[in-house]
Design a protein around this motif. Structure first.
Motif, PDB file in Angstrom:
ATOM      1  N   ALA A 186       4.270  29.029  42.505  1.00  0.00           N
ATOM      2  CA  ALA A 186       2.944  29.063  41.884  1.00  0.00           C
ATOM      3  C   ALA A 186       1.897  28.345  42.724  1.00  0.00           C
ATOM      4  N   SER A 187       2.332  27.319  43.462  1.00  0.00           N
ATOM      5  CA  SER A 187       1.371  26.559  44.266  1.00  0.00           C
ATOM      6  C   SER A 187       2.080  26.004  45.489  1.00  0.00           C
ATOM      7  N   ARG A 221       4.834  23.401  45.487  1.00  0.00           N
ATOM      8  CA  ARG A 221       6.223  23.762  45.180  1.00  0.00           C
ATOM      9  C   ARG A 221       6.995  24.161  46.436  1.00  0.00           C
ATOM     10  N   HIS A 256       3.021  33.990  38.470  1.00  0.00           N
ATOM     11  CA  HIS A 256       2.372  32.910  37.721  1.00  0.00           C
ATOM     12  C   HIS A 256       0.858  33.145  37.658  1.00  0.00           C
ATOM     13  N   SER A 312       8.826  19.576  31.652  1.00  0.00           N
ATOM     14  CA  SER A 312       8.842  20.965  31.180  1.00  0.00           C
ATOM     15  C   SER A 312       8.076  21.066  29.875  1.00  0.00           C
ATOM     16  N   ARG A 325       6.709  23.800  26.755  1.00  0.00           N
ATOM     17  CA  ARG A 325       6.798  25.123  26.150  1.00  0.00           C
ATOM     18  C   ARG A 325       5.915  25.151  24.909  1.00  0.00           C
ATOM     19  N   GLY A 367       0.248  20.571  38.038  1.00  0.00           N
ATOM     20  CA  GLY A 367       1.362  21.521  38.035  1.00  0.00           C
ATOM     21  C   GLY A 367       0.888  22.936  37.787  1.00  0.00           C
ATOM     22  N   GLY A 368       1.720  23.727  37.113  1.00  0.00           N
ATOM     23  CA  GLY A 368       1.345  25.113  36.856  1.00  0.00           C
ATOM     24  C   GLY A 368       2.343  25.788  35.941  1.00  0.00           C
ATOM     25  N   HIS A 412       3.092  29.311  33.191  1.00  0.00           N
ATOM     26  CA  HIS A 412       2.607  30.408  32.356  1.00  0.00           C
ATOM     27  C   HIS A 412       2.018  29.814  31.071  1.00  0.00           C
ATOM     28  N   ALA A 437       4.984  28.602  29.027  1.00  0.00           N
ATOM     29  CA  ALA A 437       6.041  27.864  29.737  1.00  0.00           C
ATOM     30  C   ALA A 437       5.468  27.328  31.034  1.00  0.00           C
ATOM     31  N   ALA A 438       5.395  26.015  31.131  1.00  0.00           N
ATOM     32  CA  ALA A 438       4.749  25.427  32.310  1.00  0.00           C
ATOM     33  C   ALA A 438       5.380  24.086  32.629  1.00  0.00           C
ATOM     34  N   GLY A 439       4.978  23.505  33.746  1.00  0.00           N
ATOM     35  CA  GLY A 439       5.554  22.224  34.133  1.00  0.00           C
ATOM     36  C   GLY A 439       4.691  21.502  35.144  1.00  0.00           C
ATOM     37  N   PHE A 440       4.965  20.212  35.296  1.00  0.00           N
ATOM     38  CA  PHE A 440       4.252  19.414  36.296  1.00  0.00           C
ATOM     39  C   PHE A 440       5.102  18.195  36.646  1.00  0.00           C
ATOM     40  N   THR A 441       4.692  17.479  37.675  1.00  0.00           N
ATOM     41  CA  THR A 441       5.345  16.219  38.045  1.00  0.00           C
ATOM     42  C   THR A 441       4.511  15.072  37.490  1.00  0.00           C
TER      43      THR A 441
HETATM   44  P1  AMP Z   1      10.430  24.727  33.982  1.00  0.00           P
HETATM   45  O1  AMP Z   1       9.985  23.936  32.796  1.00  0.00           O
HETATM   46  O2  AMP Z   1      10.835  23.889  35.142  1.00  0.00           O
HETATM   47  O3  AMP Z   1      11.408  25.785  33.621  1.00  0.00           O
HETATM   48  O4  AMP Z   1       9.122  25.484  34.499  1.00  0.00           O
HETATM   49  C1  AMP Z   1       8.383  26.299  33.647  1.00  0.00           C
HETATM   50  C2  AMP Z   1       7.330  27.034  34.443  1.00  0.00           C
HETATM   51  O5  AMP Z   1       6.398  26.116  34.976  1.00  0.00           O
HETATM   52  C3  AMP Z   1       7.898  27.798  35.626  1.00  0.00           C
HETATM   53  O6  AMP Z   1       7.237  29.014  35.689  1.00  0.00           O
HETATM   54  C4  AMP Z   1       7.581  26.936  36.808  1.00  0.00           C
HETATM   55  O7  AMP Z   1       7.344  27.715  37.942  1.00  0.00           O
HETATM   56  C5  AMP Z   1       6.333  26.198  36.381  1.00  0.00           C
HETATM   57  N1  AMP Z   1       6.354  24.844  36.912  1.00  0.00           N
HETATM   58  C6  AMP Z   1       7.237  23.865  36.585  1.00  0.00           C
HETATM   59  N2  AMP Z   1       6.974  22.739  37.260  1.00  0.00           N
HETATM   60  C7  AMP Z   1       5.907  22.990  38.056  1.00  0.00           C
HETATM   61  C8  AMP Z   1       5.140  22.234  39.018  1.00  0.00           C
HETATM   62  N3  AMP Z   1       5.441  20.962  39.306  1.00  0.00           N
HETATM   63  N4  AMP Z   1       4.104  22.855  39.623  1.00  0.00           N
HETATM   64  C9  AMP Z   1       3.807  24.130  39.358  1.00  0.00           C
HETATM   65  N5  AMP Z   1       4.468  24.892  38.461  1.00  0.00           N
HETATM   66  C10 AMP Z   1       5.506  24.350  37.825  1.00  0.00           C
END
Ligand code: AMP
Ligand code: MN
Ligand code: MN
Length: 338
Positions: free
Chosen positions: A101-102, A105, A125, A289, A291, A307-308, A310, A313-317
């Protein structure tokens, strides 16, 4: 950049031309995202096998970070293409990027992409930041493997069992076994074409979804046991969250990827729209994570935190203590909903 439409005819033509511009003896590097999931590995290896069928001989596939392929994906066809990040080609003629997505990653491989004479990005994404030279980003695709299959078809590569198994694993994992909203008639039609090659969905599902070490089950039990429900969070739609530390993993002698599916039982809690799992990556660093069941666009929260993902469903650090990371999510949810 936020995308809402599928790739244009020009973008498809540019992607086909990019692949055809490389000769069979040119070095082609395939890359997927850090901590690869079924879609990242499945779309990358399925496409890599397709390139092999086209006669390409110098193919390598990799992902940034520790070279650990989660057990459920260890037997994917095309795994012989996989090399650790350090063994990626230094100066490949063509780079293909899957499910990223970015650029963040891509970790240490981002520089390789910038320097490459030609790169094609295959992704789905909506939050895709628009890197790479040719971009096939279809936010309506249920998985990157949908995009990969379309490009293979345009390159004239027929589906065989090995390619199909890779693409099927990618499709099945990213749709939650054909349960999520993105599971359209076209998704089932693709699945039907993949299954028609002779692959065994039952056997694949057992290996990918229904097989884990005893320690992973015990760890899951502990982490779920400490989950917190906050009915007032997310503007009254509710949030449920839990966390897992490196010490938890160590106590049960488990690798980090066993936590990847932990979000599934958490997001099934009916009392909350938003679910959150905070997984420790290092001291003060967490992979988060998010949702939603539909009321909240969690990709907005993820993007706001660098982060990034959908909408649902998305995530970040995240950084700091686990409580601070969850506070950040809580505050952003309130900000988005008020
Ligand atoms: P996950 O919760 O790891 O299954 O990720 C859910 C969605 O968020 C997936 O589509 C990942 O590609 C996106 N995602 C998770 N972590 C990150 C991140 N640090 N940066 C960008 N996208 C993320
Ligand atoms: Mn992925
Ligand atoms: Mn994906």
């Amino acid at each position: 950049m936020s995308l809402s439409s599928e790739p244009s005819a020009e973008q498809w033509a540019a992607a086909v031309a990019a692949v055809r511009s490389a000769g069979p003896d040119d070095e082609v590097q395939l890359i997927c995202h850090v901590n690869p999931d079924g879609d990242a590995l499945g779309s990358m290896l399925g496409f890599g096998l397709g390139l092999r069928r086209l006669g390409f001989t110098r193919l390598r596939a990799t992902f940034p970070g520790e070279f650990v392929v989660p057990d459920p994906y260890a037997a994917l066809p095309g795994s012989d293409l996989l090399v650790p990040e350090a063994e990626a080609f230094d100066d490949p003629r063509l780079i293909l990027v899957f499910d990223v997505a970015s650029e963040s990653r891509l970790g240490g491989l981002a520089g390789l992409l910038t320097a490459a004479p030609c790169s094609v990005v295959l992704d789905h994404h909506a939050s895709n930041t628009g890197f790479g030279m040719v971009r096939l980003v279809d936010p309506r695709a249920a998985a990157t493997s949908v995009v990969a299959e379309q490009l293979l078809a345009r390159l004239g590569v027929p589906l065989d069992q090995e390619i199909a198994e890779c693409l099927y694993v990618a499709l099945a994992t990213d749709t939650g076994s054909f349960k999520f909203d993105m599971t359209t008639a076209a998704v089932h039609e693709l699945a039907a074409r993949l299954i028609a090659t002779g692959i065994r969905p039952g056997e694949i599902s057992r290996r990918v979804f229904d097989s884990r070490p005893f320690g992973a089950m015990k760890l899951t039990g502990e982490v779920l046991g400490r989950a917190v429900l906050e009915p007032g969070a997310a503007g009254g739609r509710g949030m449920v969250w839990t966390y897992a530390t490196l010490a938890d993993l160590e106590r049960h002698a488990q690798p980090p990827y066993v936590l990847d599916t932990l979000i599934d039982p958490v997001r099934s809690v009916a009392d909350a729209d938003v679910s959150v799992v905070v997984k420790q990556v290092a001291a003060g660093e967490w992979s988060v994570s998010l949702r939603s069941k539909g009321a909240v666009d969690v990709s907005g929260v993820a993007v706001a935190q660098g982060g990034g993902g959908h909408r649902l469903a998305a995530g970040f650090t995240g950084y700091g203590e686990v409580g601070e990371v969850v506070d950040g999510v809580r505050r952003l949810l309130d900000a988005f909903l008020n």
